[in-house]
Design a protein around this motif. Structure first.
Motif, PDB file in Angstrom:
ATOM      1  N   LEU A 102      74.019 -32.835  36.870  1.00  0.00           N
ATOM      2  CA  LEU A 102      75.330 -31.860  36.666  1.00  0.00           C
ATOM      3  C   LEU A 102      74.223 -30.931  35.734  1.00  0.00           C
ATOM      4  O   LEU A 102      74.873 -29.929  35.436  1.00  0.00           O
ATOM      5  N   ALA A 103      74.086 -31.407  34.687  1.00  0.00           N
ATOM      6  CA  ALA A 103      73.371 -31.022  33.765  1.00  0.00           C
ATOM      7  C   ALA A 103      72.695 -29.331  33.741  1.00  0.00           C
ATOM      8  O   ALA A 103      72.608 -28.657  33.440  1.00  0.00           O
ATOM      9  N   LEU A 104      71.404 -29.919  34.736  1.00  0.00           N
ATOM     10  CA  LEU A 104      70.461 -29.560  34.740  1.00  0.00           C
ATOM     11  C   LEU A 104      70.488 -28.415  36.547  1.00  0.00           C
ATOM     12  O   LEU A 104      69.673 -27.677  36.492  1.00  0.00           O
ATOM     13  N   ALA A 105      72.185 -28.998  36.982  1.00  0.00           N
ATOM     14  CA  ALA A 105      72.099 -28.104  38.516  1.00  0.00           C
ATOM     15  C   ALA A 105      71.754 -26.466  38.063  1.00  0.00           C
ATOM     16  O   ALA A 105      72.164 -26.115  38.697  1.00  0.00           O
ATOM     17  N   LEU A 106      73.206 -26.044  37.278  1.00  0.00           N
ATOM     18  CA  LEU A 106      73.265 -25.089  37.075  1.00  0.00           C
ATOM     19  C   LEU A 106      72.167 -24.201  36.438  1.00  0.00           C
ATOM     20  O   LEU A 106      71.720 -24.959  35.391  1.00  0.00           O
ATOM     21  N   SER A 107      72.495 -22.875  36.608  1.00  0.00           N
ATOM     22  CA  SER A 107      71.647 -21.949  36.327  1.00  0.00           C
ATOM     23  C   SER A 107      72.129 -20.652  35.033  1.00  0.00           C
ATOM     24  O   SER A 107      73.105 -20.880  34.334  1.00  0.00           O
ATOM     25  N   SER A 108      70.998 -19.981  34.533  1.00  0.00           N
ATOM     26  CA  SER A 108      71.547 -19.300  33.199  1.00  0.00           C
ATOM     27  C   SER A 108      72.365 -18.421  33.756  1.00  0.00           C
ATOM     28  O   SER A 108      71.176 -17.359  34.009  1.00  0.00           O
ATOM     29  N   THR A 109      73.570 -17.962  33.552  1.00  0.00           N
ATOM     30  CA  THR A 109      74.143 -16.671  33.638  1.00  0.00           C
ATOM     31  C   THR A 109      73.726 -15.503  33.081  1.00  0.00           C
ATOM     32  O   THR A 109      73.409 -14.232  33.249  1.00  0.00           O
ATOM     33  N   ALA A 110      73.314 -15.557  31.374  1.00  0.00           N
ATOM     34  CA  ALA A 110      73.454 -14.285  30.936  1.00  0.00           C
ATOM     35  C   ALA A 110      71.623 -14.104  30.837  1.00  0.00           C
ATOM     36  O   ALA A 110      71.583 -12.992  31.011  1.00  0.00           O
ATOM     37  N   ILE A 111      70.655 -15.403  30.614  1.00  0.00           N
ATOM     38  CA  ILE A 111      68.969 -14.900  30.925  1.00  0.00           C
ATOM     39  C   ILE A 111      68.761 -14.153  32.584  1.00  0.00           C
ATOM     40  O   ILE A 111      67.953 -13.107  32.154  1.00  0.00           O
ATOM     41  N   VAL A 112      69.223 -14.703  33.257  1.00  0.00           N
ATOM     42  CA  VAL A 112      69.551 -14.237  34.596  1.00  0.00           C
ATOM     43  C   VAL A 112      70.107 -12.989  34.842  1.00  0.00           C
ATOM     44  O   VAL A 112      68.914 -12.151  35.317  1.00  0.00           O
ATOM     45  N   MET A 113      70.952 -12.573  34.881  1.00  0.00           N
ATOM     46  CA  MET A 113      71.707 -11.213  34.714  1.00  0.00           C
ATOM     47  C   MET A 113      71.361 -10.137  33.821  1.00  0.00           C
ATOM     48  O   MET A 113      70.957  -9.342  34.199  1.00  0.00           O
ATOM     49  N   GLN A 114      70.578 -10.669  32.921  1.00  0.00           N
ATOM     50  CA  GLN A 114      70.087  -9.957  31.963  1.00  0.00           C
ATOM     51  C   GLN A 114      68.076  -9.542  31.963  1.00  0.00           C
ATOM     52  O   GLN A 114      68.348  -7.811  32.278  1.00  0.00           O
ATOM     53  N   VAL A 115      67.918 -10.632  32.763  1.00  0.00           N
ATOM     54  CA  VAL A 115      66.779 -10.049  33.602  1.00  0.00           C
ATOM     55  C   VAL A 115      66.606  -9.070  34.628  1.00  0.00           C
ATOM     56  O   VAL A 115      65.740  -7.840  34.960  1.00  0.00           O
ATOM     57  N   LEU A 116      67.560  -9.858  36.141  1.00  0.00           N
ATOM     58  CA  LEU A 116      68.738  -8.175  36.440  1.00  0.00           C
ATOM     59  C   LEU A 116      69.067  -7.272  36.495  1.00  0.00           C
ATOM     60  O   LEU A 116      67.897  -6.283  37.052  1.00  0.00           O
ATOM     61  N   VAL A 117      69.152  -6.785  34.795  1.00  0.00           N
ATOM     62  CA  VAL A 117      68.821  -5.528  34.939  1.00  0.00           C
ATOM     63  C   VAL A 117      68.123  -4.795  33.850  1.00  0.00           C
ATOM     64  O   VAL A 117      67.817  -3.609  34.073  1.00  0.00           O
ATOM     65  N   GLU A 118      67.230  -5.865  33.505  1.00  0.00           N
ATOM     66  CA  GLU A 118      66.429  -5.193  33.002  1.00  0.00           C
ATOM     67  C   GLU A 118      64.856  -4.953  34.547  1.00  0.00           C
ATOM     68  O   GLU A 118      64.673  -3.774  34.111  1.00  0.00           O
ATOM     69  N   GLU A 119      65.737  -5.141  34.986  1.00  0.00           N
ATOM     70  CA  GLU A 119      64.167  -5.033  36.438  1.00  0.00           C
ATOM     71  C   GLU A 119      65.005  -4.142  37.144  1.00  0.00           C
ATOM     72  O   GLU A 119      64.178  -3.793  37.786  1.00  0.00           O
ATOM     73  N   LYS A 120      66.355  -3.774  36.761  1.00  0.00           N
ATOM     74  CA  LYS A 120      67.080  -2.541  37.385  1.00  0.00           C
ATOM     75  C   LYS A 120      66.951  -3.003  39.119  1.00  0.00           C
ATOM     76  O   LYS A 120      67.149  -1.655  40.212  1.00  0.00           O
ATOM     77  N   ILE A 121      67.510  -4.782  39.054  1.00  0.00           N
ATOM     78  CA  ILE A 121      67.120  -5.466  40.543  1.00  0.00           C
ATOM     79  C   ILE A 121      69.113  -5.946  40.767  1.00  0.00           C
ATOM     80  O   ILE A 121      69.510  -6.198  41.432  1.00  0.00           O
ATOM     81  N   ALA A 122      69.371  -5.377  39.797  1.00  0.00           N
ATOM     82  CA  ALA A 122      71.155  -6.321  39.380  1.00  0.00           C
ATOM     83  C   ALA A 122      71.806  -5.928  40.950  1.00  0.00           C
ATOM     84  O   ALA A 122      72.466  -6.197  41.689  1.00  0.00           O
ATOM     85  N   ALA A 123      72.486  -4.173  41.164  1.00  0.00           N
ATOM     86  CA  ALA A 123      73.347  -3.806  42.563  1.00  0.00           C
ATOM     87  C   ALA A 123      72.149  -3.718  43.936  1.00  0.00           C
ATOM     88  O   ALA A 123      72.716  -3.207  44.453  1.00  0.00           O
ATOM     89  N   LYS A 124      70.805  -4.630  43.883  1.00  0.00           N
ATOM     90  CA  LYS A 124      70.287  -4.926  44.998  1.00  0.00           C
ATOM     91  C   LYS A 124      70.769  -6.455  45.252  1.00  0.00           C
ATOM     92  O   LYS A 124      70.953  -7.314  44.847  1.00  0.00           O
ATOM     93  N   PRO A 125      70.145  -6.829  46.684  1.00  0.00           N
ATOM     94  CA  PRO A 125      70.578  -7.894  47.665  1.00  0.00           C
ATOM     95  C   PRO A 125      70.967  -8.847  46.772  1.00  0.00           C
ATOM     96  O   PRO A 125      70.755 -10.139  46.858  1.00  0.00           O
ATOM     97  N   VAL A 126      69.495  -9.395  45.893  1.00  0.00           N
ATOM     98  CA  VAL A 126      68.922  -9.990  45.216  1.00  0.00           C
ATOM     99  C   VAL A 126      69.884 -10.539  43.986  1.00  0.00           C
ATOM    100  O   VAL A 126      69.761 -11.302  43.520  1.00  0.00           O
ATOM    101  N   GLY A 127      70.450  -9.250  43.254  1.00  0.00           N
ATOM    102  CA  GLY A 127      71.326  -9.314  42.694  1.00  0.00           C
ATOM    103  C   GLY A 127      72.223  -9.526  43.038  1.00  0.00           C
ATOM    104  O   GLY A 127      72.965 -10.603  42.026  1.00  0.00           O
TER     105      GLY A 127
END
Length: 401
Positions: free
Chosen positions: A137-162
């Motif tokens: 359970l500890a390892l199953a979840l992902s990093s909301t903070a880092i993943v969303m920041q990467v998506l914002v930096e890559e400008k793909i947060a609004a795309k299907p993958v985001g």
């Protein structure tokens, strides 16, 4: 005259500002993401980096962070601002459109990841099934903070993958309460009523979300209008901060995640005419406080534990990323059908997240996890989070192919 504690605080603040103003721009100059820059800076300047050498060379004390725990509340604010601003960008219609991703893809990814990792942990090193499940359970979840920041930096947060990645992360935030309840139940007193504990937790969660929606629907717009007329921009900023922190506190008091409360507050404020002003006001705070959060992740990487058992850590890292890659890819591919989105999302969601530290700390405090298991577990989680920007690039490359 400053006290010793105040001097340490000022010195730590200067070290952080050095990292934010000098070290991270240097990483950006090398075409590396800011997330990597902050995490590596935290690792280098934290207690397991330069801080370890300060015992032998006291002068290094002045360029290391002495009290990482003092930065934790401010680092948490960065995550709250990120989720709050994401909530501003969404609407109830968009959120409803993501229901299949949130509950379908998110539910499948989390359950397959947790069960698979728990089974492997039980098979390889942990004889107690309940402890193995906690590790899964500890390892199953992902990093909301880092993943969303990467998506914002890559400008793909609004795309299907985001949108897909965010939907899965949102479901994982909802899972925070049940997982912490489960960890608490493993240490429940004999004779305690299990049904009443679960019912109480469920009722608390529903009440917390209902309170946030009530305030957002009937109070928020009127309050912001009143403050705008009476005080102007400075007071609006104070009210915005109160909204973010207050909503997070409400969900946290019910056992839910802080991030979920901040997201709901953003979602409700996004329905008002103050949406764009709030985005402009909070953007600088989000960047610097998120940087502090990423630095605390780097500071939490236990280098002695990694060096003392490198094969165990590397094996754990390979297993973690491989299992979660397959789980995330399969969940997105089955329910979304888009192969490129499935590949890119899987590489973003495969590493562990900051919630692993919360679960491990809770389980360790109650005696469920021994230190010889907790140390490598947090090391694997932290190292995997450090890999997220690189994993994102690999996923994008494979998706294009």
């Amino acid at each position: 005259m400053a006290t010793a504690g105040e001097e340490i605080l000022i010195k730590d603040a200067m070290v952080f500002l050095f990292a934010a103003g000098v070290a991270v721009p240097f990483f950006r100059f090398l075409k590396l993401p800011a997330v990597i820059g902050f995490m590596v800076s935290g690792l280098a300047l934290g207690p397991f980096g330069v801080g370890m050498l300060a015992e032998h060379w006291p002068v290094l004390e002045y360029i290391s962070i002495s009290e990482p725990e003092a930065a934790a509340p401010f680092a948490e604010l960065g995550v709250l601002f990120l989720l709050f601003l994401l909530g501003l960008e969404f609407s109830f219609e968009k959120l409803w459109a993501l229901k299949k991703t949130v509950f379908g893809v998110g539910g499948m990814q989390a359950s397959v990841s947790a069960l698979s990792l728990a089974a492997i942990a039980f098979w390889l090193i942990i004889p107690d099934p309940s402890v193995a499940i906690v590790c899964g359970l500890a390892l199953a979840l992902s990093s909301t903070a880092i993943v969303m920041q990467v998506l914002v930096e890559e400008k793909i947060a609004a795309k299907p993958v985001g949108r897909t990645s965010f939907g899965v992360l949102l479901f994982q935030d909802i899972l925070v309460a049940p997982i912490l309840i489960f960890v608490g139940l493993l240490n429940i007193e004999e004779g305690a009523n299990l049904t009443s504990v679960l019912l109480q937790a469920f009722v608390q969660g529903v009440i917390a979300i209902a309170v946030i929606f009530f305030i957002g629907k009937f109070v928020l717009r009127r309050l912001f209008k009143m403050v705008a007329i009476a005080g102007g921009r400075d007071f609006l900023m104070a009210l915005t901060l109160l909204t973010v922190v207050g909503a997070a506190a409400i969900t946290a008091s019910a056992g839910l995640s802080l991030a979920l409360g901040a997201f709901l507050a953003g979602l409700l404020l996004g329905e008002t005419e103050f949406k764009h002003q709030t985005e402009v006001d909070l953007e600088p705070f989000k960047g610097i406080l998120l940087g502090l959060f990423f630095m605390t992740v780097g500071m939490g990487l236990d280098l002695p534990a990694i060096v003392s058992q490198p094969l165990t850590i590397v094996l754990g890292l390979v297993i973690l990323i491989s299992v979660k890659l397959v789980a995330a890819y399969g969940a997105v591919r089955i329910l979304n059908k888009d192969n490129a989105v499935a590949i890119e999302s899987a590489f973003l969601l495969a590493p562990a997240g900051e919630f692993a530290f919360v679960v491990v700390a809770t389980a360790s405090a109650t005696g469920i996890l021994a230190s010889d298991i907790a140390a490598p577990l947090t090391a694997v989680a932290g190292l995997s989070m450090l890999c997220i920007p690189v994993m994102s690039k690999i996923g994008q490359y494979l998706a294009r192919k």
